[in-house]
Design an enzyme around this catalytic site. Structure first.
Site, short mmCIF file in Angstrom:
data_model
loop_
_atom_site.label_atom_id
_atom_site.label_comp_id
_atom_site.label_asym_id
_atom_site.label_seq_id
_atom_site.Cartn_x
_atom_site.Cartn_y
_atom_site.Cartn_z
CG ASP A 51 -1.78 -1.27 1.27
OD1 ASP A 51 -2.30 -1.83 0.04
OD2 ASP A 51 -1.93 -2.06 2.29
CB THR A 52 3.83 2.48 -0.34
OG1 THR A 52 3.43 2.49 1.05
CG2 THR A 52 4.79 3.53 -0.65
CB VAL A 53 2.72 4.52 -5.45
CG1 VAL A 53 1.42 3.77 -5.66
CG2 VAL A 53 2.54 6.12 -4.97
CB SER A 97 2.51 5.55 1.63
OG SER A 97 1.82 4.63 2.35
CG MET A 134 5.72 -0.02 -3.64
SD MET A 134 5.28 -1.67 -3.26
CE MET A 134 3.82 -1.30 -1.92
#
Length: 540
Positions: free
Chosen positions: A353-355, A372, A434
């Site tokens: 759950d991050t880019v 994020s 990530m």
């Protein structure tokens, strides 16, 4: 070569943008083709990712970046992570019967720093106005876009979380379900919010209707965020920290991020001849896994917001300290317990759950940016009429007394998200991978792939990885791309190995761009996600 990549690296004498969603990468390239630089492209790509990959990032979250300025040779660092509300204290939580830091919900909401980060980057290092940079994101939000497959799968896995929060379900579960791969998704509330920011700048987010909607949503759930917490927030320019690794210099951002753990790992790994041990050999992997345990133990003990508790970065990163600490690595046995004795409030995670994205322009400027909302869809609290979810980053505080990362008013929590950069002679590489607490250990593996094993940036991203999401015990996930013989060897040393199929989100996913120093630029995006590295077209 030790790895035959599934993709070739992209090469051009112009710019490249690499991101986890092709529409975002293409938006960044469009900005390059309109005269923008790497910073402008990164902002545009990030804005589109907030539309197309909303479970992982968006304007309800935080941002960190490093920017290499080719003309001056300077590396800039930006910390755009938000602080806790002034009224949020351990005492307040205790009065409500809360004795450990909530991992989600209203008390995990800290001020979102991304929008302020965009403006700080643009104002100091960009060329184009915010209205131009946000135009692609506004259009995709308003007109809709088809979901890519990996993002659709992640989105669907979070259906129950979204359904439990009516404000999120109304936005992210159209027709009562998650949109499927290839289906169009529109978010016109987000288009309106981005339009307000494009015309009004950060003030449109931190003051006015959007800010009021944020505060109203938080207060309706018994939270304590107020308008002043938003109005008074400012991002911070910071000096990147670094270490040397076999002739290369590797940079991370300083605490409150976990970036120091990657550098500590590299310092420990440098004490062993990994190249002689061989790529994906049991000996090399054992050293790296054990180095991870030691590095993360120090990170967890000492990292916090430097405005509250100063970490002695120089002492931690000294080579003499690394030599002494490396002696704790037993070549014949996996360690079971190397973390500090007190870890209250720090959770384990291998989230997707991050880019991370990066950009290089035709002049060789490089932007390495990560953004994020922490756990999937953050808190899933969507302020009315805004189309974005508030992050849950405050969940990484601890309530442990006298800890560097203890919750305090206007304090920033420990952050997992980290951009990275490395250089040697004339070569410059912006990179990132990530995945929550996977990130620092993945960074160290990427560096070893380039430095110890001679891989190019695409090969270094695609190579099989390990990840240890916990801080105690001998458990470790190892990708099936690592040979069975090496996995069996690790088990014989006492590692509790779980083999995971290739291309799983457990190992994160990354991008990289590189300048060879002679006018040729390279880009890479790994196949564990939907991403792409897209080159700029020459002027016509």
């Amino acid at each position: 070569m030790p790895v035959i990549a599934g993709r070739s690296r992209v090469a051009t004498t112009y710019g490249i943008v690499a991101a986890s969603q092709p529409l975002a990468a293409r938006a960044g390239v469009q900005i390059l083709e309109r005269g923008g630089n790497a910073v402008d492209a990164a902002i545009a790509a990030n804005a589109v990712l907030g539309v197309t990959e909303p479970q992982s990032n968006g304007i309800g979250g935080d941002l960190f970046a490093m920017v290499y300025e080719a003309k001056t040779g300077r590396l800039h660092g930006l910390n755009a992570s938000g602080w806790a509300p002034r009224a949020l204290t351990p005492r307040l939580l205790a009065s409500r019967g809360i004795t450990s830091m909530p991992q989600n919900g209203v008390h995990s909401v800290t001020v979102p720093g991304a929008v302020a980060g965009w403006e700080a980057l643009r104002a100091r290092l960009g060329r184009l106005p915010l209205a131009v940079l946000l135009a692609p994101a506004i259009r995709y939000a308003d007109e809709g876009f088809p979901l890519t497959d990996v993002i659709a799968a992640h989105w669907a896995a979070l259906t129950d979380k979204l359904a439990a929060e009516s404000s999120a379900a109304a936005v992210y579960l159209p027709n009562g379900r998650a949109p499927r791969g290839g289906e169009l998704f529109r978010n016109r509330d987000l288009a309106a919010a981005l339009t307000a920011i494009a015309t009004g700048g950060p003030a449109a987010f931190y003051d006015g209707p959007i800010a009021s909607a944020i505060v109203t949503a938080v207060r309706a759930r018994d939270g304590v965020l107020d308008l002043d917490d938003l109005r008074e927030f400012e991002p911070e320019w910071v000096e990147p920290i670094s270490t040397s690794y076999r002739g290369w210099t590797v940079y991370e951002l300083p605490p409150n991020t976990q970036g120091i753990a990657a550098l500590l790992m590299l310092n420990l790994m440098e004490q062993f001849p990994l190249g002689e041990y061989g790529f994906h050999s049991t000996r090399a992997l054992h050293v790296m896994i054990e180095a991870k345990k030691l590095a993360y133990a120090d990170m967890l003990r000492y990292v916090g917001d430097q405005r509250f508790a100063t970490t002695d970065v120089a002492a931690l990163l000294s080579k003499s300290a690394a030599r002494a600490r490396a002696m704790k690595i037993d070549a014949a046995r996996a360690a079971m317990d190397v973390q500090p004795s007190a870890l209250a409030g720090v959770t384990t995670s291998v989230g997707t759950d991050t880019v991370y994205l990066c950009a290089i322009d035709r002049d060789g400027n490089i932007a390495s940016l990560i953004q994020s909302i922490y756990e999937g869809f953050g808190t899933a609290i969507v302020p009315g009429g805004t189309g974005f979810s508030l992050h849950s980053r405050g969940g990484l505080f601890t309530l442990e007394p006298d800890h560097a990362n203890r919750l305090a008013p206007r304090k920033r929590p420990l952050h997992t998200i980290i951009p990275a950069f490395m250089e040697k002679d004339e070569v410059r590489i912006g990179f990132g991978i990530m995945g929550a607490f996977n990130q620092a250990q993945a960074h160290a593996q990427f560096v070893a792939n380039v430095v110890d094993y001679g891989m190019d940036i695409q090969q270094a991203l695609e190579a099989g990885r390990f990840t240890k999401p916990t801080f105690a015990g001998a458990d470790v996930y190892v990708e099936a791309l690592v040979p069975e013989e090496a996995r069996a060897g690790l088990a014989a040393l006492g590692h509790d190995v779980t083999t995971v199929p290739p291309r799983s989100g457990i190992f994160g996913h990354g991008q990289a761009v590189m300048s060879d120093g002679h006018g040729v630029h390279f880009g890479a995006s790994e196949p564990r996600h939907d991403g792409a590295a897209i080159p700029e077209a020459p002027p016509t």
